[in-house]
Design an enzyme around this catalytic site. Sequence first.
Site, PDB file in Angstrom:
ATOM      1  N   TYR A 175       0.857  -1.181   0.000  1.00 58.17           N
ATOM      2  CA  TYR A 175       0.000   0.000   0.000  1.00 58.17           C
ATOM      3  C   TYR A 175       0.890   1.228   0.000  1.00 58.17           C
ATOM      4  O   TYR A 175       1.830   1.318   0.786  1.00 58.17           O
ATOM      5  CB  TYR A 175      -0.884  -0.003   1.250  1.00 58.17           C
ATOM      6  CG  TYR A 175      -1.763   1.219   1.402  1.00 58.17           C
ATOM      7  CD1 TYR A 175      -2.784   1.478   0.489  1.00 58.17           C
ATOM      8  CD2 TYR A 175      -1.588   2.101   2.469  1.00 58.17           C
ATOM      9  CE1 TYR A 175      -3.600   2.600   0.636  1.00 58.17           C
ATOM     10  CE2 TYR A 175      -2.402   3.213   2.621  1.00 58.17           C
ATOM     11  CZ  TYR A 175      -3.411   3.464   1.704  1.00 58.17           C
ATOM     12  OH  TYR A 175      -4.216   4.560   1.858  1.00 58.17           O
ATOM     13  N   ASP A 208       9.284   2.876  -0.361  1.00 58.54           N
ATOM     14  CA  ASP A 208       8.239   3.525   0.422  1.00 58.54           C
ATOM     15  C   ASP A 208       8.472   3.136   1.876  1.00 58.54           C
ATOM     16  O   ASP A 208       8.085   2.067   2.335  1.00 58.54           O
ATOM     17  CB  ASP A 208       6.860   3.073  -0.061  1.00 58.54           C
ATOM     18  CG  ASP A 208       5.743   3.673   0.786  1.00 58.54           C
ATOM     19  OD1 ASP A 208       6.049   4.326   1.797  1.00 58.54           O
ATOM     20  OD2 ASP A 208       4.567   3.467   0.436  1.00 58.54           O
ATOM     21  N   LYS A 253       4.442   8.883   8.854  1.00 57.52           N
ATOM     22  CA  LYS A 253       4.284   8.284  10.178  1.00 57.52           C
ATOM     23  C   LYS A 253       5.331   8.763  11.202  1.00 57.52           C
ATOM     24  O   LYS A 253       5.190   9.857  11.710  1.00 57.52           O
ATOM     25  CB  LYS A 253       4.214   6.764  10.036  1.00 57.52           C
ATOM     26  CG  LYS A 253       3.009   6.392   9.145  1.00 57.52           C
ATOM     27  CD  LYS A 253       2.580   4.969   9.120  1.00 57.52           C
ATOM     28  CE  LYS A 253       1.228   4.883   8.405  1.00 57.52           C
ATOM     29  NZ  LYS A 253       1.182   4.095   7.209  1.00 57.52           N
TER      30      LYS A 253
HETATM   31  C1  LIG Z   1       0.492   4.587   5.822  1.00 57.65           C
HETATM   32  C2  LIG Z   1       1.224   4.350   4.562  1.00 57.65           C
HETATM   33  C3  LIG Z   1       1.103   5.197   3.455  1.00 57.65           C
HETATM   34  C4  LIG Z   1       0.103   6.316   3.410  1.00 57.65           C
HETATM   35  O1  LIG Z   1       0.361   7.306   4.323  1.00 57.65           O
HETATM   36  P1  LIG Z   1      -0.845   8.326   4.716  1.00 57.65           P
HETATM   37  O2  LIG Z   1      -0.181   9.279   5.639  1.00 57.65           O
HETATM   38  O3  LIG Z   1      -1.905   7.488   5.337  1.00 57.65           O
HETATM   39  O4  LIG Z   1      -1.293   8.945   3.454  1.00 57.65           O
HETATM   40  C5  LIG Z   1       1.909   4.972   2.366  1.00 57.65           C
HETATM   41  N1  LIG Z   1       2.781   3.950   2.342  1.00 57.65           N
HETATM   42  C6  LIG Z   1       2.919   3.106   3.378  1.00 57.65           C
HETATM   43  C7  LIG Z   1       3.915   2.012   3.303  1.00 57.65           C
HETATM   44  C8  LIG Z   1       2.133   3.251   4.513  1.00 57.65           C
HETATM   45  O5  LIG Z   1       2.247   2.377   5.513  1.00 57.65           O
END
Ligand SMILES: *Cc1c(COP(=O)(O)O)cnc(C)c1O
Length: 427
Positions: A144, A239, A267
């Site tokens: 994701y 990511d 995060k």
């Molecule tokens: C949480 C997450 C996102 C999205 O971040 P948001 O701040 O919710 O838009 C993208 N990539 C990874 C791997 C994530 O865990």
Amino acid sequence: MSNSKSDKLFNEAKCVIPGGVNSPVRACGSVGGQPLFIQRGDKAKIWDVDGNAYIDYVLSWGPLILGHRHPAVIKKLEQILESGTSFGAPTELETILAQLVIDRVPSVEKIRMVNSGTEATMSAVRLARGYTKRDVIIKFDGCYHGHADTLLVAAGSGVATLGIPGSPGVPEKVIENTLSLTFNDVDEFIRVMEKIGDQVAGVILEPVAGNMGMVKPVNGFLETLREYTSKYGAVLIFDEVMTGFRVAKDSAQGLFGITPDLSCFGKVIGGGLPVGAYGGQKDIMNCIAPEGSVYQAGTLSGNPLAMAAGIATLQELENDEVYTLLEAKTKQFITGLQHAADANNIPLKTGHVGSMAGFFFTDADVSNFDDAKKCDLKRFAKFYRGMLEKGIYLAPSQFEACFVSIAHTNEDIEKTITEANEIMAGL
Ligand SMILES: *Cc1c(COP(=O)(O)O)cnc(C)c1O
């Protein structure tokens, strides 16, 4: 239906907010419950509006690596609040946070702050395309990367939990240049690159997947991605929105010794406030406006309060011992779960990388999204509900990771394991 305050607030919320929530997994749909409305948090615990306490392994889905209301974060926020909340003009705080990331993550020479992980990955993909003047993006099933159109293909947890393949509203045309391959399948990746490598702008992945449950990269997977993206001139994008400063001080790329071209963060670097960022090699990053012509902007990007929380958090994580401690706590938690399952003859696969952990109700190894989907979701839901009743707050989906903070005490973890033992006995 109970008469709890949470249920009442949820019913009210549903009248004015779609599904009553501002992010779908919060609705707890797949585990057959109703969301708890939270009143407050402190250290490793949260309290709902009915006054029940929970040991929190969600930690706002990852950011709160220091636990709730860490004194250093609160102090810094209070200090910055004295001078205002937003200016839309540069402040020194932005440079300080940028430098903190650059100092710890060697592949990052320049970095741009945004407001969410979604914005970070969306912008990194645009940059990869602008830099290479190519269109194709390769991602992996179950990873994701936020909810930007281009990347909302086979996108793991939230989408999987809802049981929808991608999303209505994302035109075929928009995703015709997005290719989703099998996570950890080295041969498939090589085959695809040998065929279309010269059209590939970028390859994006979670170096440790955390949105199909936690799935580690198999030996050679990250190495192969690095080798073949270099060979064909494609941009390798890690990511690290979840893994960044979570799995190690220098993030997953440091842990596995792989240098991506671009990295996305979120995060933890926001310490509980809305922050995302993307960064990498200077020559690529200099393509972004105003230095270059790839456009990307944000009214609240680099917001002083958000920067302050990020700075305070990364400064607390400066000491290597913090990561050793996090690792030890997480190991205690996850091996405890494994023992509880073993003692009750429940097939369970567990693992952790740093303070990111995961468990699957299955007896087969899980190395990709298809494997993850074969797990016993009903059993997970029952376990989840049992644990919640005992005051243990886990993510409400089999396809999510769990997180441990420095605020989790030995007592918190022992209690978690004791309760897990009891719940497992009844599964
Ligand atoms: C949480 C997450 C996102 C999205 O971040 P948001 O701040 O919710 O838009 C993208 N990539 C990874 C791997 C994530 O865990």
